[in-house]
Design an enzyme around this catalytic site. Structure first.
Site, mmCIF file in Angstrom:
data_model
loop_
_atom_site.group_PDB
_atom_site.id
_atom_site.type_symbol
_atom_site.label_atom_id
_atom_site.label_comp_id
_atom_site.label_asym_id
_atom_site.label_seq_id
_atom_site.Cartn_x
_atom_site.Cartn_y
_atom_site.Cartn_z
ATOM 1 N N ARG A 175 59.963 55.891 43.011
ATOM 2 C CA ARG A 175 60.012 57.116 42.819
ATOM 3 C C ARG A 175 61.614 57.657 42.966
ATOM 4 O O ARG A 175 61.990 58.433 42.278
ATOM 5 C CB ARG A 175 59.265 57.976 43.938
ATOM 6 C CG ARG A 175 57.721 57.884 43.518
ATOM 7 C CD ARG A 175 56.890 58.762 44.720
ATOM 8 N NE ARG A 175 56.927 60.042 44.209
ATOM 9 C CZ ARG A 175 56.397 60.968 45.300
ATOM 10 N NH1 ARG A 175 55.994 60.454 46.313
ATOM 11 N NH2 ARG A 175 56.678 62.454 44.995
ATOM 12 N N CYS A 233 61.573 64.022 51.392
ATOM 13 C CA CYS A 233 60.503 63.224 50.702
ATOM 14 C C CYS A 233 60.111 63.920 49.664
ATOM 15 O O CYS A 233 61.022 64.624 48.952
ATOM 16 C CB CYS A 233 59.522 62.597 51.728
ATOM 17 S SG CYS A 233 58.615 64.059 52.434
#
Length: 276
Positions: A175, A233
């Site tokens: 990611r 995040c």
């Protein structure tokens, strides 16, 4: 107060009068709701707290899990029995991802006596400790939410920290690199951030690594107590786990609560891909 507690120590405290307030915050990004796990079995006396409803505000411009309004968080914690002078122990399934977000949020709103059960429900269950499906009667608490007790970052602050300090991206490496993005509409990372997936903070049993190993891990990424450090995040949940790991390592750090899901709401914010 040390942020972690192990199973034997918690078992001893639960024999005290009054025992600590136990909060079950099991949460799954994909899969059955945490309340289902709670109803199947939880630590005796534990009260379920819904991460999406109680530990975050509604999704929007501030990201998928923005800070809850102080009054809303105060009411949720009072319903769960939280008072300002009573120890709170929080747990999730095993790796403390969701528990760390509740630990951080309670501390942000001024509760100093909060600990995370290291290894979570799995560690408790594997130790042969009692589990129940009975929901306790809860005496409402008197917790008062006093915000801004921990440092936070907004998008501008995160961008600055990525240049002048160390900004850690707690998401999985694929990611971070922008190879896949299963949740948010844009893939990539904040330019200048360094990838530190939260999976590297714990062992295979879900318990946190020893502080010395965590310090070594973060030092390799440029995160020490000699520089300004922050973490983000996807939506501010696993980044709270990073903050907890940094705390164990003795490294103060700020949380970008809105994280990537907030960053990408502004098309003027740059997006980086790859390893740098």
């Amino acid at each position: 107060m040390h942020p972690l507690i192990d199973v034997p120590a918690l078992a001893r405290l639960l024999r005290h009068d009054p025992p600590p307030v136990l909060l079950d915050v099991r949460w799954h990004l994909a899969g059955p709701p945490g309340i289902d796990s709670y109803r199947q079995g939880h630590l005796p006396g534990a009260v379920f707290v819904d991460l999406d409803r109680d530990v975050a505000g509604p999704p929007g411009d501030g990201g998928r899990h923005p800070l809850p309004a102080p009054a809303d968080f105060e009411a949720a914690m009072r319903r769960a029995g939280v008072s300002g002078d009573r120890l709170v122990v929080v747990y999730d399934d095993a790796d403390s991802t969701a528990a760390a977000r509740l630990w951080w949020t309670l501390r942000y709103f001024g509760h100093d006596r909060v600990r995370v059960l290291d290894g979570g429900f799995r560690a408790w269950n594997e130790a042969g400790r009692p589990v129940t499906d009975e929901e306790p009667a809860v005496k409402p608490g008197d917790f008062i939410a006093r915000p801004a007790r921990l440092p936070v970052l907004d998008a501008e602050g995160a961008a600055s920290l990525a240049k002048a300090g160390t900004l850690l991206d707690a998401r999985a490496a694929e990611r971070f690199r922008g190879e896949t993005e299963p949740v948010d509409p844009v893939a990539g990372h904040i330019p200048g951030a360094r990838n530190a997936p939260t999976v590297g903070n714990v062992g295979v049993d879900g318990r946190f690594l020893p502080p010395a190993l965590l310090r070594e891990r973060f030092a390799e990424l440029g995160a020490t107590d000699a520089v300004d450090v922050g973490a983000y995040c996807g939506s501010g949940v696993t980044a709270a786990h990073e903050i907890l790991a940094l705390t164990l390592a003795g490294i103060p750090a700020a949380l970008y609560v809105g994280s990537w899901s907030d960053w990408i709401t502004d098309p003027a914010n740059p997006v980086a891909t790859g390893n740098t």
